[in-house]
Design an enzyme around this catalytic site. Structure first.
Site, PDB file in Angstrom:
ATOM      1  N   CYS A 279     -19.202 -58.012-132.150  1.00 14.21           N
ATOM      2  CA  CYS A 279     -18.076 -57.062-132.275  1.00 14.21           C
ATOM      3  C   CYS A 279     -18.175 -56.014-131.164  1.00 14.21           C
ATOM      4  O   CYS A 279     -17.177 -55.684-130.506  1.00 14.21           O
ATOM      5  CB  CYS A 279     -18.106 -56.363-133.633  1.00 14.21           C
ATOM      6  SG  CYS A 279     -17.976 -57.459-135.039  1.00 14.21           S
TER       7      CYS A 279
ATOM      8  N   ASP B 140     -47.608 -28.910-113.983  1.00 10.89           N
ATOM      9  CA  ASP B 140     -47.543 -27.702-113.167  1.00 10.89           C
ATOM     10  C   ASP B 140     -48.349 -26.647-113.925  1.00 10.89           C
ATOM     11  O   ASP B 140     -48.455 -26.717-115.151  1.00 10.89           O
ATOM     12  CB  ASP B 140     -46.087 -27.266-113.013  1.00 10.89           C
ATOM     13  CG  ASP B 140     -45.972 -25.945-112.281  1.00 10.89           C
ATOM     14  OD1 ASP B 140     -46.598 -25.809-111.221  1.00 10.89           O
ATOM     15  OD2 ASP B 140     -45.276 -25.057-112.789  1.00 10.89           O
TER      16      ASP B 140
ATOM     17  N   GLU C 190     -42.023  -5.934-104.065  1.00 12.34           N
ATOM     18  CA  GLU C 190     -41.879  -6.990-105.086  1.00 12.34           C
ATOM     19  C   GLU C 190     -40.702  -6.774-106.041  1.00 12.34           C
ATOM     20  O   GLU C 190     -40.289  -7.710-106.710  1.00 12.34           O
ATOM     21  CB  GLU C 190     -43.183  -7.103-105.908  1.00 12.34           C
ATOM     22  CG  GLU C 190     -44.403  -7.553-105.126  1.00 12.34           C
ATOM     23  CD  GLU C 190     -44.401  -9.039-104.809  1.00 12.34           C
ATOM     24  OE1 GLU C 190     -43.323  -9.588-104.519  1.00 12.34           O
ATOM     25  OE2 GLU C 190     -45.479  -9.647-104.839  1.00 12.34           O
TER      26      GLU C 190
ATOM     27  N   HIS D  71     -40.131 -13.588-108.847  1.00 10.12           N
ATOM     28  CA  HIS D  71     -41.343 -14.365-109.090  1.00 10.12           C
ATOM     29  C   HIS D  71     -42.203 -13.688-110.163  1.00 10.12           C
ATOM     30  O   HIS D  71     -42.284 -12.449-110.212  1.00 10.12           O
ATOM     31  CB  HIS D  71     -42.143 -14.488-107.784  1.00 10.12           C
ATOM     32  CG  HIS D  71     -43.213 -15.530-107.842  1.00 10.12           C
ATOM     33  ND1 HIS D  71     -44.414 -15.324-108.477  1.00 10.12           N
ATOM     34  CD2 HIS D  71     -43.255 -16.799-107.353  1.00 10.12           C
ATOM     35  CE1 HIS D  71     -45.158 -16.416-108.370  1.00 10.12           C
ATOM     36  NE2 HIS D  71     -44.471 -17.332-107.687  1.00 10.12           N
TER      37      HIS D  71
ATOM     38  N   GLY E  31     -44.402 -20.256-101.059  1.00 10.70           N
ATOM     39  CA  GLY E  31     -45.781 -20.576-101.407  1.00 10.70           C
ATOM     40  C   GLY E  31     -46.819 -19.735-100.700  1.00 10.70           C
ATOM     41  O   GLY E  31     -48.026 -19.959-100.839  1.00 10.70           O
TER      42      GLY E  31
ATOM     43  N   ALA F  99     -41.570  -7.152 -96.077  1.00  6.98           N
ATOM     44  CA  ALA F  99     -40.430  -6.229 -96.116  1.00  6.98           C
ATOM     45  C   ALA F  99     -40.845  -4.927 -95.432  1.00  6.98           C
ATOM     46  O   ALA F  99     -42.030  -4.699 -95.144  1.00  6.98           O
ATOM     47  CB  ALA F  99     -40.007  -5.975 -97.560  1.00  6.98           C
TER      48      ALA F  99
ATOM     49  N   ILE G 290     -44.611  -4.147 -94.511  1.00  7.55           N
ATOM     50  CA  ILE G 290     -45.596  -4.444 -95.559  1.00  7.55           C
ATOM     51  C   ILE G 290     -45.655  -5.965 -95.734  1.00  7.55           C
ATOM     52  O   ILE G 290     -44.616  -6.626 -95.895  1.00  7.55           O
ATOM     53  CB  ILE G 290     -45.219  -3.796 -96.913  1.00  7.55           C
ATOM     54  CG1 ILE G 290     -44.933  -2.299 -96.738  1.00  7.55           C
ATOM     55  CG2 ILE G 290     -46.285  -4.053 -97.962  1.00  7.55           C
ATOM     56  CD1 ILE G 290     -46.124  -1.484 -96.278  1.00  7.55           C
TER      57      ILE G 290
ATOM     58  N   ASP H 174     -41.278 -26.600-115.317  1.00  9.41           N
ATOM     59  CA  ASP H 174     -40.317 -25.667-115.912  1.00  9.41           C
ATOM     60  C   ASP H 174     -38.863 -26.042-115.687  1.00  9.41           C
ATOM     61  O   ASP H 174     -37.966 -25.362-116.159  1.00  9.41           O
ATOM     62  CB  ASP H 174     -40.573 -24.234-115.433  1.00  9.41           C
ATOM     63  CG  ASP H 174     -40.331 -24.060-113.933  1.00  9.41           C
ATOM     64  OD1 ASP H 174     -39.771 -24.977-113.308  1.00  9.41           O
ATOM     65  OD2 ASP H 174     -40.691 -23.002-113.400  1.00  9.41           O
TER      66      ASP H 174
ATOM     67  N   ASP I 278     -39.592 -26.758-110.397  1.00  7.38           N
ATOM     68  CA  ASP I 278     -40.235 -28.061-110.239  1.00  7.38           C
ATOM     69  C   ASP I 278     -39.235 -29.207-110.196  1.00  7.38           C
ATOM     70  O   ASP I 278     -39.595 -30.358-110.413  1.00  7.38           O
ATOM     71  CB  ASP I 278     -41.220 -28.296-111.391  1.00  7.38           C
ATOM     72  CG  ASP I 278     -42.285 -27.214-111.461  1.00  7.38           C
ATOM     73  OD1 ASP I 278     -42.773 -26.817-110.389  1.00  7.38           O
ATOM     74  OD2 ASP I 278     -42.619 -26.771-112.564  1.00  7.38           O
TER      75      ASP I 278
END
Length: 811
Positions: free
Chosen positions: A88, A492, A525, A530, A558, A563, A570, A691, A695
């Site tokens: 069917c 990871d 930062e 991050h 990585g 900045a 820095i 995540d 990744d």
């Protein structure tokens, strides 16, 4: 002679200028068989005239996609009633595929749904619905429409009608059978006329649905089980009528009770099958049932109850204790415990207060709160989960191809065996016509491709539904098969094995004070999202340090960031960045860095005016369930590897704490996919657990990508498996569930093949010369009914499956 040319219209995305349109047109006109092509840049439509003998729509689509553009198709899921066997499902697939504009069709017999991808400019939903109904089945509506009530009514009506037929069949068939055995030969003539009068209306009433379905199948040039059953019960009844009036046959051919009981047993099989099939998709129905119908919206100071469809983004919604949260959002006032078990599988209610996210369909337990709607309609977590599970249930794993191929050849082979059985017994071995005819009927009704057709889809439907209840969303059926063959699990580190919310544990200053080191680092930062950057900013805020403005923010994947703060450059990052920028590190500072790394901490180096001025030690906390997850995978004899961008000392320290021996450290995000490929090139079948965002390439490269969700975002594109909870132990649950579902599919297929392999020869009479064993046709019908019910029942056992990893957590 009529013009045989056809026209196809495609919707194309990605065109930005006239050159794009020209490139597509040129590619299409280069195809042999394409007569003309017109590209409308404004409407993003392409119209092609072609010769179907030389080219097909698939070739035209490939030409467009090879040019670098995407063809847009629509998808729809039909709910279908009236399917009884694998043939069917195949009949509906073939009928839909024959239509112009249909790209792909997959009919799931277990969930009774047809998944169709189509070109909406060439065919409409109503066209498809008409074809389904012309093929002899019922189109009950589309997935997502409010058709659950209609579906339920149709199912209940169908079950009631089947049960009524079964009761009448047994009420008439059993007494007739008793009379056939207890009355002496001298009463045979009277009994034959009595049986004819009593059984004819009953037989017609019971077998009407079988004959109707068989007629529709033949009309559509399709051989299915209804055709075979119609032949079996039809031969039994017609033989009885011919015997009653002694037309060619004698009164020895009294099959009235056989015909009635046979039709009854077939109906019993379908009744039990339909009842069991209704339970296979209970999990998805439960999820759909979680969706509230209304919401209490605040309009100024006034509370207003409105339908869920009318809720708008940014609406302020009030939720009282005991009410379901209507849509996804963010709490703006009040606090309460919320039961999220129906979404995440987590039994303990979660406290929600200001700024916390809430998920539609979850239950408010003890207090009043208000929240702002951030996701509505198809964008809510619950809607995404339902869509993911539905789409997955519509996919076919490779193992199902085996069953589909077997089913395709099954009925012709059974018809040959049935006719061969009749000819061998009657013509070659000189058996009675009665025996040969009984053998023919028994073979026709004992054969059951239904069990083969149901083996895979029922297990997948129930298994994926169970996964959703456990907070594991398997997006494609193919993932189940690949997960069963895994040899290696690659994790990871950050956010997967660790919480991904690191904290600053140490600040070492060189030539300036610690406060200045933190100020400079946090000022840079604060521009980054991050996790390490968040930790630095959070520490500065804790110390009440006011941050300066930064400009010229630049990231080095990585390695770190650069900045300008208060006119000075820095540099923040690891050794790789400092080596590239030729910033030296003194031996005493190097010793401190090594000590931090030995303790499993990530080190962020800070340079001011091209000189090292500080070292920040940051530690990420290991998830509580990570060590147990690793042990569970080891018990399953899988190789476990951790991959990270962190330095080797930090990575090894974390790995030691959770029980991983193999570590690949200092791997940049872009290189994680290459590392997975190297393992695959070495013959490994690899799952990558990450995540789902950072990744994505590694998840896509792996054989099975397992993306850890946040509980509020399950629409992760990469990865075949999405974990709703942020719990690495659920990766183990996913693999254990996959293995269990595949084991059940194989068990079902074995049973289905074994049943047919064993009973068809018995029905054909191969045991009769040796043991005097034959198969009465009505008992052959009962055996057929039980085979399908057995397969579905085995699949339904998955509803109660608790993965070993979950059992250990409970204990």
């Amino acid at each position: 002679m009529a013009n045989a040319e056809k026209k196809i219209e495609l919707r194309v995305s990605g065109m930005t200028c006239a050159t794009c349109a020209s490139a597509i047109k040129k590619a299409l006109l280069n195809i042999a068989g394409v007569k003309s092509a017109s590209v409308n840049l404004g409407s993003e439509n392409v119209i092609v005239e072609y010769d179907p003998k030389k080219v097909n729509p698939g070739d035209i689509e490939k030409a467009v996609t090879k040019t670098g553009y995407a063809v847009i198709y629509e998808k729809v899921v039909f709910k279908i009633g009236g399917m009884t066997c694998a043939m069917c499902a195949q009949a509906i697939e073939n009928a839909l595929k024959a239509l112009d504009g249909i790209i792909s069709v997959n009919v799931n017999l277990g969930s009774e749904q047809a998944y169709v991808t189509f070109n909406s400019s060439m065919i409409s939903v109503s066209d498809m619905k008409k074809v389904i109904e012309d093929t002899g089945y019922r189109a009950l509506g589309l997935e997502g429409e409010e058709t659950e009530e209609l579906e339920k009514k149709v199912r209940e009506k169908d079950l009631k009608a089947k049960l009524y037929r079964i009761l009448i069949g047994f009420t008439v068939g059993i007494p007739l059978m008793i009379l056939m055995y207890v009355l002496p030969e001298s009463y045979m003539e009277q009994l034959s006329y009595l049986s004819l009068i009593v059984s004819t209306p009953v037989f017609i009433f019971i077998s009407y649905p079988i004959f109707t379905a068989g007629y529709h199948a033949l009309k559509n040039k399709n051989l299915n089980m209804d055709v075979m059953y119609s032949m079996g019960i039809g031969v039994a009844f017609v033989s009885s009528v011919m015997g009653t009036f002694q037309i060619v046959l004698t009164r020895d051919f009294m099959f009235y009770e056989t015909a009635v009981l046979l039709a009854t047993f077939l109906m019993l099989g379908r009744y039990l099958e339909a009842k069991a099939k209704g339970k296979t998709s209970e999990a998805i129905k439960k999820l759909i049932g979680l969706q509230p119908k209304t919401a209490t919206v605040l309009r100024g100071s006034e509370e207003k109850e409105i339908p869920i469809e009318d809720v708008q983004l940014q609406d302020i919604i009030l939720v009282r204790p005991g009410e379901k949260i209507p849509v996804d959002g963010e709490v703006i006032d009040g606090e309460s415990y919320v039961d999220e078990s129906m979404i995440t599988g987590e039994p303990v209610p979660t406290m929600k207060s200001k700024d916390d996210k809430v998920v539609g369909g979850t239950l408010n337990k003890n207090s009043v709160f208000t929240f702002r709607a951030t996701k509505i309609g198809k964008d809510t977590v619950l809607a995404q989960i339902i869509k993911l599970v539905n789409d997955a249930q519509g996919s076919k794993p490779p193992v199902q191809m085996l069953a589909d191929t077997a089913v395709r050849y099954f009925i012709p082979v059974v018809l040959i065996i049935a006719l061969a059985s009749f000819c061998v017994w009657y013509l070659l071995l000189g058996s009675t016509l009665l025996f040969a005819l009984s053998s023919l009927i028994a073979v026709l009704v004992v054969a059951c491709p239904c069990a083969l057709g149901l083996a895979t889809p029922t297990a997948i439907t129930v298994g994926l539904g169970r996964g959703a209840e456990l907070g594991v969303l398997i997006k494609r059926g193919e993932a189940l098969e690949r997960a069963e063959k895994l040899t290696t699990i690659v994790f990871d580190k950050t956010g997967t094995l660790t919480k991904g919310k690191p904290e600053v544990t140490d600040v070492v200053s060189v030539g300036i004070d610690e406060k200045t080191v933190l100020k400079l680092a946090a000022s840079v930062e604060k521009n980054s999202s991050h996790p390490l950057a968040d930790a630095v900013v959070h520490k500065a805020q804790e110390k009440m340090i006011s941050l300066a403005e930064s400009t010229g923010f630049d990231t080095f994947g990585g390695k770190g960031v650069i900045a300008t703060v208060e006119g000075n450059e820095i540099v923040l990052g690891n050794r790789l960045l400092f080596n590239e920028k030729h910033i030296s590190i003194s031996s005493d500072v190097e010793e401190k860095i090594v000590r931090f790394e030995d303790e499993g901490k990530t080190v962020v180096l800070v340079a001011w005016k091209r000189r090292l001025c500080g070292v920040i030690g940051i530690a990420d906390i290991i998830k509580e369930t990570a060590p147990q997850a690793i042990q569970e995978f080891k018990k399953m004899r899988l190789d476990v590897i951790m991959i990270t961008g962190d330095n080797n000392r930090t990575a090894q320290s974390i790995a030691r704490q959770i029980g991983i021996e193999t570590v690949q450290a200092e791997v940049l995000p872009v290189d994680k996919a290459n590392e997975v490929k190297k393992l695959q090139d070495g013959g490994k079948v690899v799952a990558f657990v990450g995540d789902g965002i950072n990744d994505a390439p590694a998840l896509a490269q792996s054989d099975v990508g397992i993306a850890i969700g946040s509980g509020t975002d399950v629409a992760i594109e990469s990865g075949e498996i999405v974990l709703v909870k942020d719990d690495v132990l659920d990766a183990v649950v996913a693999v254990q569930l996959s293995r269990k579902v595949m084991a059940r599919i194989k068990q079902n297929l074995f049973w289905a093949f074994a049943y047919n392999t064993a009973l068809i020869p018995v029905a054909a009479g191969v045991l009769y010369p040796f043991f005097g064993v034959t198969f009465r046709p009505e008992f052959a019908g009962l055996a057929m009914a039980l085979s399908s019910v057995t397969v579905i029942s085995l699949s339904l056992l998955l509803k109660r499956y608790v993965p070993p990893a979950k059992k250990e957590v409970k204990s």
